[in-house]
Write a protein that holds these residues in place. Structure first.
Motif, short mmCIF file in Angstrom:
data_model
loop_
_atom_site.label_atom_id
_atom_site.label_comp_id
_atom_site.label_asym_id
_atom_site.label_seq_id
_atom_site.Cartn_x
_atom_site.Cartn_y
_atom_site.Cartn_z
N ILE A 96 0.70 -1.17 -0.01
CA ILE A 96 -0.10 0.02 0.05
C ILE A 96 0.84 1.33 -0.06
CG2 ILE A 96 -2.00 1.18 1.11
CD1 ILE A 96 -2.79 -1.41 0.25
N GLU A 97 0.79 2.22 -1.20
CA GLU A 97 1.52 3.14 -1.19
C GLU A 97 0.72 4.33 -0.65
OE1 GLU A 97 3.22 6.50 -4.42
OE2 GLU A 97 1.53 5.22 -4.77
N ILE A 98 1.48 5.21 0.16
CA ILE A 98 1.20 6.41 0.66
C ILE A 98 1.42 7.52 0.15
CG2 ILE A 98 0.22 5.48 2.98
CD1 ILE A 98 3.16 6.36 4.21
N THR A 99 0.54 8.55 -0.11
CA THR A 99 0.88 9.78 -0.83
C THR A 99 0.16 11.05 -0.22
OG1 THR A 99 -1.16 9.88 -2.31
CG2 THR A 99 0.91 9.01 -3.00
N CYS A 100 0.82 12.27 -0.26
CA CYS A 100 0.30 13.27 0.27
C CYS A 100 -0.97 13.53 -0.23
CB CYS A 100 1.29 14.33 0.10
SG CYS A 100 0.55 16.42 0.84
N PHE A 111 2.56 -0.78 6.27
CA PHE A 111 2.36 -2.31 6.35
C PHE A 111 1.49 -2.43 7.69
CE2 PHE A 111 6.47 -0.89 4.29
CZ PHE A 111 6.57 -1.86 3.03
N GLU A 112 0.95 -3.49 7.59
CA GLU A 112 -0.15 -4.10 8.70
C GLU A 112 0.29 -5.17 9.20
OE1 GLU A 112 -3.77 -3.78 6.27
OE2 GLU A 112 -4.02 -1.69 6.99
N PRO A 119 -1.17 1.37 18.44
CA PRO A 119 -2.71 1.42 18.50
C PRO A 119 -3.41 0.94 17.18
CG PRO A 119 -2.05 3.46 19.49
CD PRO A 119 -0.65 2.66 18.67
N THR A 120 -2.72 0.98 16.12
CA THR A 120 -3.22 0.64 14.75
C THR A 120 -2.65 -0.55 14.34
OG1 THR A 120 -1.66 2.08 13.73
CG2 THR A 120 -3.70 3.31 14.14
N HIS A 124 3.60 3.18 9.05
CA HIS A 124 3.79 4.14 7.72
C HIS A 124 5.41 4.27 7.55
CE1 HIS A 124 -0.28 5.85 7.71
NE2 HIS A 124 -0.41 4.72 8.49
N CYS A 125 6.08 3.65 6.76
CA CYS A 125 7.39 3.68 6.41
C CYS A 125 7.55 4.73 5.51
CB CYS A 125 7.73 2.28 5.91
SG CYS A 125 9.49 2.01 5.51
#
Length: 141
Positions: A96-100, A111-112, A119-120, A124-125
């Motif tokens: 899963i990519e994260i973007t602004c 990554f999960e 807590p989650t 978030h790398c």
């Protein structure tokens, strides 16, 4: 990424190249990755807020940063609405990519289920070069 949309965070590649360093452009706009353990914020734990290098949008509070040992800054959650998620099937794996959310700048991946006591149960790398840190009290958001 070229865009014809108006606004401070919507720019063409040429406009981004004018305001970002070559390495910032490679990572934020071309979805690159900085080498593990080389980023300015990997082992940085001062109180404050991490914002997008590209557009200045606040992304992460220092209270959500944790020591993951992965070689990149790790956060267990973003500021609500600041980060978008996208399926990334590159390199023969599903991530899963994260973007602004404001400028679509590449931040890294989430990554999960890795077993970190957060807590989650997420990591978030994030590339340090995608972030700009502002010290001090965290804003109420």
């Amino acid at each position: 990424m070229a865009s014809n949309e108006a606004g401070p965070a919507k720019k063409s590649d040429k406009e981004w190249q004018a305001v970002l360093s070559p390495e910032q452009f490679r990572i934020l706009r071309k979805k690159g990755t900085e080498p593990a353990g080389t980023g300015e914020y990997d082992k940085h734990y001062d109180e404050g807020v991490y914002s997008c290098t590209g557009c200045g949008t606040p992304l992460y509070k220092s209270a959500t940063k944790f020591k993951s040992g992965c070689g990149w800054p790790a956060f267990f959650d973003a500021i609500p609405g600041a980060v978008n998620r996208h399926v990334d099937n590159t390199w023969g794996m599903k991530r899963i990519e994260i973007t602004c959310a404001a400028c679509d700048g590449h931040l890294g991946h989430v990554f999960e289920g890795e077993g970190f006591p957060t807590p989650t149960d997420e990591r978030h790398c994030v590339n340090s070069i995608s972030l700009k840190f502002a010290p001090g009290d965290e804003p109420k958001m």
